[in-house]
Design a protein around this motif. Structure first.
Motif, PDB file in Angstrom:
ATOM      1  N   LEU A 155       0.825  -1.205   0.000  1.00 32.11           N
ATOM      2  CA  LEU A 155       0.000   0.000   0.000  1.00 32.11           C
ATOM      3  C   LEU A 155       0.862   1.259   0.000  1.00 32.11           C
ATOM      4  O   LEU A 155       0.536   2.241  -0.669  1.00 32.11           O
ATOM      5  CB  LEU A 155      -0.938   0.023   1.205  1.00 32.11           C
ATOM      6  CG  LEU A 155      -2.119  -0.930   1.183  1.00 32.11           C
ATOM      7  CD1 LEU A 155      -2.882  -0.852   2.507  1.00 32.11           C
ATOM      8  CD2 LEU A 155      -3.041  -0.621   0.032  1.00 32.11           C
ATOM      9  N   SER A 156       1.973   1.219   0.750  1.00 33.47           N
ATOM     10  CA  SER A 156       2.850   2.393   0.794  1.00 33.47           C
ATOM     11  C   SER A 156       3.490   2.647  -0.570  1.00 33.47           C
ATOM     12  O   SER A 156       3.646   3.799  -0.977  1.00 33.47           O
ATOM     13  CB  SER A 156       3.922   2.232   1.868  1.00 33.47           C
ATOM     14  OG  SER A 156       4.878   1.255   1.508  1.00 33.47           O
ATOM     15  N   LYS A 157       3.832   1.586  -1.288  1.00 36.75           N
ATOM     16  CA  LYS A 157       4.379   1.754  -2.642  1.00 36.75           C
ATOM     17  C   LYS A 157       3.337   2.363  -3.570  1.00 36.75           C
ATOM     18  O   LYS A 157       3.638   3.251  -4.372  1.00 36.75           O
ATOM     19  CB  LYS A 157       4.829   0.412  -3.211  1.00 36.75           C
ATOM     20  CG  LYS A 157       6.101  -0.122  -2.629  1.00 36.75           C
ATOM     21  CD  LYS A 157       6.407  -1.438  -3.334  1.00 36.75           C
ATOM     22  CE  LYS A 157       7.687  -2.055  -2.912  1.00 36.75           C
ATOM     23  NZ  LYS A 157       7.920  -3.336  -3.594  1.00 36.75           N
ATOM     24  N   THR A 158       2.096   1.900  -3.469  1.00 36.18           N
ATOM     25  CA  THR A 158       1.010   2.423  -4.285  1.00 36.18           C
ATOM     26  C   THR A 158       0.754   3.891  -3.960  1.00 36.18           C
ATOM     27  O   THR A 158       0.567   4.717  -4.855  1.00 36.18           O
ATOM     28  CB  THR A 158      -0.274   1.600  -4.049  1.00 36.18           C
ATOM     29  OG1 THR A 158      -0.003   0.220  -4.268  1.00 36.18           O
ATOM     30  CG2 THR A 158      -1.395   2.046  -4.956  1.00 36.18           C
ATOM     31  N   LEU A 159       0.761   4.220  -2.666  1.00 30.05           N
ATOM     32  CA  LEU A 159       0.544   5.598  -2.234  1.00 30.05           C
ATOM     33  C   LEU A 159       1.671   6.502  -2.740  1.00 30.05           C
ATOM     34  O   LEU A 159       1.426   7.599  -3.231  1.00 30.05           O
ATOM     35  CB  LEU A 159       0.442   5.665  -0.710  1.00 30.05           C
ATOM     36  CG  LEU A 159       0.153   7.030  -0.093  1.00 30.05           C
ATOM     37  CD1 LEU A 159      -1.216   7.530  -0.530  1.00 30.05           C
ATOM     38  CD2 LEU A 159       0.224   6.957   1.420  1.00 30.05           C
ATOM     39  N   TYR A 160       2.906   6.018  -2.646  1.00 27.57           N
ATOM     40  CA  TYR A 160       4.047   6.811  -3.105  1.00 27.57           C
ATOM     41  C   TYR A 160       3.996   7.015  -4.616  1.00 27.57           C
ATOM     42  O   TYR A 160       4.344   8.084  -5.119  1.00 27.57           O
ATOM     43  CB  TYR A 160       5.371   6.160  -2.708  1.00 27.57           C
ATOM     44  CG  TYR A 160       6.563   6.985  -3.122  1.00 27.57           C
ATOM     45  CD1 TYR A 160       6.902   8.135  -2.405  1.00 27.57           C
ATOM     46  CD2 TYR A 160       7.325   6.638  -4.224  1.00 27.57           C
ATOM     47  CE1 TYR A 160       7.982   8.914  -2.792  1.00 27.57           C
ATOM     48  CE2 TYR A 160       8.412   7.414  -4.623  1.00 27.57           C
ATOM     49  CZ  TYR A 160       8.724   8.551  -3.894  1.00 27.57           C
ATOM     50  OH  TYR A 160       9.785   9.326  -4.284  1.00 27.57           O
ATOM     51  N   ALA A 161       3.541   6.019  -5.349  1.00 25.49           N
ATOM     52  CA  ALA A 161       3.435   6.152  -6.803  1.00 25.49           C
ATOM     53  C   ALA A 161       2.385   7.201  -7.183  1.00 25.49           C
ATOM     54  O   ALA A 161       2.561   7.938  -8.154  1.00 25.49           O
ATOM     55  CB  ALA A 161       3.089   4.808  -7.433  1.00 25.49           C
ATOM     56  N   GLU A 162       1.306   7.274  -6.406  1.00 26.65           N
ATOM     57  CA  GLU A 162       0.240   8.234  -6.697  1.00 26.65           C
ATOM     58  C   GLU A 162       0.579   9.633  -6.189  1.00 26.65           C
ATOM     59  O   GLU A 162       0.268  10.630  -6.828  1.00 26.65           O
ATOM     60  CB  GLU A 162      -1.069   7.756  -6.061  1.00 26.65           C
ATOM     61  CG  GLU A 162      -2.254   8.621  -6.351  1.00 26.65           C
ATOM     62  CD  GLU A 162      -2.729   8.550  -7.799  1.00 26.65           C
ATOM     63  OE1 GLU A 162      -3.421   9.480  -8.220  1.00 26.65           O
ATOM     64  OE2 GLU A 162      -2.409   7.569  -8.495  1.00 26.65           O
ATOM     65  N   TYR A 163       1.226   9.713  -5.017  1.00 20.65           N
ATOM     66  CA  TYR A 163       1.574  10.988  -4.387  1.00 20.65           C
ATOM     67  C   TYR A 163       3.067  11.011  -4.054  1.00 20.65           C
ATOM     68  O   TYR A 163       3.452  10.895  -2.893  1.00 20.65           O
ATOM     69  CB  TYR A 163       0.756  11.205  -3.110  1.00 20.65           C
ATOM     70  CG  TYR A 163      -0.728  11.258  -3.337  1.00 20.65           C
ATOM     71  CD1 TYR A 163      -1.322  12.412  -3.819  1.00 20.65           C
ATOM     72  CD2 TYR A 163      -1.543  10.159  -3.070  1.00 20.65           C
ATOM     73  CE1 TYR A 163      -2.688  12.480  -4.034  1.00 20.65           C
ATOM     74  CE2 TYR A 163      -2.908  10.222  -3.278  1.00 20.65           C
ATOM     75  CZ  TYR A 163      -3.474  11.382  -3.762  1.00 20.65           C
ATOM     76  OH  TYR A 163      -4.823  11.444  -3.970  1.00 20.65           O
ATOM     77  N   PRO A 164       3.941  11.180  -5.044  1.00 23.35           N
ATOM     78  CA  PRO A 164       5.390  11.113  -4.782  1.00 23.35           C
ATOM     79  C   PRO A 164       5.921  12.275  -3.949  1.00 23.35           C
ATOM     80  O   PRO A 164       6.978  12.149  -3.327  1.00 23.35           O
ATOM     81  CB  PRO A 164       6.001  11.115  -6.182  1.00 23.35           C
ATOM     82  CG  PRO A 164       4.975  11.708  -7.056  1.00 23.35           C
ATOM     83  CD  PRO A 164       3.647  11.378  -6.451  1.00 23.35           C
TER      84      PRO A 164
END
Length: 117
Positions: free
Chosen positions: A78-87
Motif C-alpha cells: 500500500l505504501s508503494k502504491t501511495l508513493y506512486a500516486e503521491y510522490p
C-alpha cells in the motif's frame, strides 16, 4: 531481560470491516457511514441528539488508501502504491501507518488473521 513487543506494520494486511458502508462521489472522495449501536450510543442519541449514523468524509489521501485496501495487499505494498500516486507527500509511510491505526482503532478495518468484532 525484557523483550520488546514491536509490531512490524509493513507485514500487516488491512481488511475492510464488512459492516462499514461507504460511497464514492464523482471526484473519488470516499464517505464512510458508521452506525452507532449499543446501550450508551442509544442514550447519547436520545438525550444528546447524537446521530444514529455518522458520515465520515475522507480527504483525497484517505480516499485513495481506502479504495486501495483490497484485503490482500500488505502495508508495504500500500505504501508503494501511495508513493506512486503521491510522490511529493512528506512522511508517506508514517502517515499511512497512523491512518491505518486510526481506522483499526475505530473498527473500520481489522488486520488479516484477527476477528472483526
Amino acid at each position: 531481560m525484557k523483550t520488546k513487543n514491536q509490531r512490524n506494520y509493513l507485514d500487516f494486511v488491512p481488511v475492510k470491516n464488512p459492516d462499514i458502508e461507504y460511497q464514492t462521489d464523482e471526484s473519488g472522495i470516499v464517505t464512510l457511514f458508521v452506525e452507532w449501536t449499543g446501550f450508551y450510543h442509544r442514550i447519547a442519541q436520545k438525550f444528546f441528539h447524537r446521530p444514529r449514523v455518522s458520515d465520515i468524509r475522507l480527504d483525497a489521501y484517505g480516499s485513495f488508501v481506502w479504495l486501495s485496501i483490497d484485503n490482500s495487499s500488505d502495508v508495504h505494498q500500500l505504501s508503494k502504491t501511495l508513493y506512486a500516486e503521491y510522490p511529493d507527500m512528506e512522511k508517506s509511510l508514517s502517515r499511512l501507518i497512523k491512518f491505518l491505526e486510526i481506522l483499526h482503532d475505530n473498527h473500520m478495518i481489522y488486520w488479516k488473521g484477527e476477528s472483526c468484532s
